[in-house]
Scaffold this motif. Structure first.
Motif, short mmCIF file in Angstrom:
data_model
loop_
_atom_site.label_atom_id
_atom_site.label_comp_id
_atom_site.label_asym_id
_atom_site.label_seq_id
_atom_site.Cartn_x
_atom_site.Cartn_y
_atom_site.Cartn_z
N ARG A 24 28.73 157.42 34.87
CA ARG A 24 29.25 156.29 34.08
C ARG A 24 28.41 155.04 34.33
O ARG A 24 28.03 154.34 33.38
CB ARG A 24 30.72 156.05 34.45
N SER A 25 28.11 154.75 35.58
CA SER A 25 27.34 153.54 35.87
C SER A 25 25.92 153.66 35.32
O SER A 25 25.36 152.67 34.83
CB SER A 25 27.29 153.26 37.38
N ASN A 59 28.34 147.11 38.56
CA ASN A 59 27.84 148.47 38.46
C ASN A 59 28.15 149.27 39.73
O ASN A 59 28.44 150.47 39.65
CB ASN A 59 26.34 148.46 38.18
N GLU A 99 33.40 148.05 20.51
CA GLU A 99 32.04 148.37 20.93
C GLU A 99 31.37 149.30 19.91
O GLU A 99 30.17 149.19 19.65
CB GLU A 99 32.05 149.01 22.32
N SER A 102 35.06 148.21 32.72
CA SER A 102 34.00 147.60 33.51
C SER A 102 34.01 146.09 33.33
O SER A 102 33.50 145.35 34.19
CB SER A 102 32.63 148.16 33.11
N GLN A 116 30.82 155.01 25.79
CA GLN A 116 29.41 154.80 26.08
C GLN A 116 28.53 155.80 25.32
O GLN A 116 27.46 155.45 24.82
CB GLN A 116 29.15 154.91 27.58
N GLU A 141 26.00 152.91 31.56
CA GLU A 141 26.13 151.49 31.27
C GLU A 141 24.83 150.74 31.56
O GLU A 141 24.48 149.79 30.85
CB GLU A 141 27.32 150.91 32.04
#
Length: 653
Positions: free
Chosen positions: A378-379, A367, A567, A332, A533, A382
């Motif tokens: 997924r979006s 996004n 992350e 992303s 994530q 995030e």
């Protein structure tokens, strides 16, 4: 740019901006100035609000229209030497000075071109340095020359350049240099009108060692010979913060006929594989918001010391290698930097007070790209991660920094902006508009906005005018002016903000609850399918501290300590420090020495300095890591350590 959620804590308070506009003419001694009309007062107030307080430049008098650079890269002295030639547009017929921004530059000579084509020396004055703004460079141009040339040398410690020894690179054989001009660091390697309100075309001729490939934010030729002599051209007008240069052992790997990856030889194939969806991202964004207008889109993968996730330099995004984890879970970042080709590079904020016009729009577009290519799940994940970070940041920062459009004087240093505000709140506001109007209305509106203001730099007031005329007025009853202004000028998040739910995070929450309450680790069949994530959300939702045996159990099951995923490390190591999990100290030190990306390392430094033993580890680690850190990262870490060391003294007083 993908930045850190902690930039608001970057450096100690810095001095306010000095005058950025021409002084008013002094009235004659026996004259009485006429009273300003109400209309004049409104115009003066608007002009003051839109002025860039972080630049000495006077673009209302004269503007740089084109820049021609002649530079020599010297790795031994860690300097760029050469000249900058400006083609000028004199806007005020009475103006006869060119005022430029500079920081730690040695100005050797200034000349101007006369009408007969001859170049003559010009008088110049370099003011004392301001800690934030650098030095004001004032050049007398009595003949209002069309072209002016400044010859100069950069400092080895230039804030916008990093020079790496071979040992600090991936290949360990060739030195490396790269720039980071945003926010106001371009002035440390080129004397400029260093404000996003001024846009210019540029050319460059750069020489350097024959074993170093030189690239710029311009027309890089993937087939260019590595011969130590390079020429570049940027035909589209850009602001100064998008000037970029890099030099090192770099090779090219194509992704499509208009996109590819530059990186060190050992990294290039891995990066090209990770970023294989770049062309699909470009096509998706074009379908939504119109054609890509910059010809090529290449990605330069920098060494791990790069202080940011990415930087949207036109035609050549700079990217951190920390997003290359092998499963495309962090790409992303590429979507974000590509989105800047519309929101930021094409339509640009005119000063740092309006940073959300770049980053909020870009985060929203990012996004939409992620949703189109990788799915709404997924979006949504995030979005939730970003909004959780916003909630945490908004508990600690000044409410004045929570407004999208900041009042003059609020932001002492543009590097101190709240990332939660300009990125996450900005994107959230656009999602609010999208949901109120529907995508069938909002998508054409946004495309029209990019077309209408293409290759312009604008303040928030221009967006507000455009939105009122093209959304509110054309589709009445959907959003009120009061709602629009609450989002833009008010602190916090309005109650009208749309919520985002994530069923996959609900499952993560249930797994975490079962472990914290009953000690039951999530089933391996479940966690084997978790994305980055989901792991981030799993760790972020933990209690403030855990018992050492709990951390040991998690480590035994999932090997968080020593993880190559930055992350995850960014969340795990602060938890380990707060919980007294000293078993992670060695891995923490190694992580902080290897990575220079502020977003990933500053949370851990921030926790370490809270205890005497942690502060010692932070200082010892920083001493080893500092040679490989970018000056921006160095300043951030030094500020955190200095504040911690002065805290007991302040308490004693």
């Amino acid at each position: 740019m993908r930045s850190s959620i902690l930039t608001v804590c970057l450096v100690a308070a810095l001095t306010a901006a000095a005058g950025c506009s021409r002084d008013a003419a002094t009235p004659a001694a026996d004259s009485t100035p006429p009273a300003a009309t109400p209309e004049a007062k409104v115009n003066d107030t608007a002009a003051a609000a839109d002025r860039d307080e972080h630049s000495y430049a006077q673009p209302d008098l004269v503007r740089i229209d084109d820049l021609a650079l002649q530079l020599a890269v010297d790795f031994a002295s860690k300097t760029l030497t050469g000249s900058a030639t400006y083609t000028l547009d004199w806007a005020d017929p009475k103006a006869n000075q060119l005022v430029l921004d500079s920081r730690d530059l040695k100005i050797e000579k200034v000349v101007g071109e006369r009408a007969d084509g001859k170049w003559v020396d010009l008088k110049f004055a370099l003011a004392d340095a301001d800690k934030t703004l650098g030095s004001k460079l004032t050049i007398d141009v009595p003949e209002r020359s069309k072209r002016v040339r400044v010859s100069y040398v950069t400092s080895p410690g230039a804030s916008g350049l990093q020079w790496l020894e071979p040992s600090m690179t991936e290949g360990k054989k060739t030195p490396f240099m790269f720039s980071q001009s945003q926010q106001i660091h371009a002035r440390s390697w080129v004397p400029l009108q260093d404000t996003p309100s001024v846009r210019f075309t540029y050319t460059a001729h750069v020489t350097g060692p024959k074993d170093a490939m030189v690239l710029m934010s311009a027309d890089n030729d993937p087939k260019a010979a590595r011969d130590g002599d390079y020429s570049f051209k940027m035909p589209q007008k850009i602001p100064s913060y998008l000037l970029a240069i890099a030099a090192g052992d770099l090779v090219f790997q194509p992704i499509s006929n208009r996109a590819g990856v530059w990186a060190e030889p050992s990294m290039v194939k891995k990066a090209a594989t990770e970023f294989a969806d770049t062309e699909k991202m470009m096509e998706t964004t074009e379908q939504l918001y119109g054609p890509y207008r910059w010809e090529r889109y290449d990605i330069l993968v920098l060494p791990p010391s790069f202080p940011y996730g990415g930087m949207e330099n036109p035609r050549l995004t700079f990217a951190t290698p920390t997003v290359i984890v092998g499963d495309k879970s962090l790409v992303s970042l590429v979507a974000h930097e590509l989105a800047h080709s519309w929101s930021g590079n094409l339509v640009t904020f005119s000063s740092s007070k309006d940073g959300w016009l770049n980053e909020g729009f870009t985060s929203y577009v990012e996004n939409r790209i992620v949703e189109a290519l990788y799915g709404k799940e997924r979006s949504d994940m995030e979005n939730v991660i970003g909004r959780n970070e916003l909630a945490a940041e908004f508990k600690t920062i000044d409410p004045k920094l929570q407004a999208l459009a900041l009042k003059p004087g609020t932001l002492k240093d543009p590097d101190e902006a709240s990332s939660a505000t300009v990125y996450t709140k900005g994107a959230w506001f656009l999602q609010f508009l999208e949901q109120r109007y529907g995508r069938e209305v909002f998508d054409p509106f946004l495309r029209g906005y990019f077309d209408h203001f293409a290759f312009q730099s604008i303040p928030t007031t221009k967006f507000v005018e455009y939105a009122k005329a093209n959304l509110l007025a054309k589709h009445p009853g959907k959003v009120s002016e009061a709602e629009l202004e609450e989002w833009i000028y008010g602190p916090g998040i309005p109650k009208t903000a749309p919520a985002t739910q994530s069923p996959r995070f609900d499952a993560v929450d249930a797994a975490r609850k079962a472990w914290t309450e009953a000690g039951t680790l999530p089933d391996k069949a479940l966690t084997a399918k978790w994305s980055t994530q989901e792991w981030v959300h799993f760790i972020e939702g933990m209690p403030e501290t855990l018992k050492v045996e709990q951390l040991s159990a998690l480590d035994a099951a999932y090997r968080f300590t020593g993880t190559p995923n930055g992350e995850i490390a960014q969340r795990w190591y602060p938890l380990a420090v707060r919980s007294g999990y000293r078993q992670a100290d060695q891995a923490i030190a190694a992580f902080l020495q290897k990575i220079g990306r502020r977003k990933l390392i500053m949370p851990t430094y921030g926790e370490l300095v809270k205890t005497p033993e942690g502060l010692k580890l932070a200082e010892d680690t920083f001493a080893k890591a500092k040679p490989g850190y970018h000056p921006i990262t160095t300043a951030s870490v030094e500020a955190v350590i200095a504040k911690a060391k002065s805290a007991p003294q302040a308490a004693a007083k």
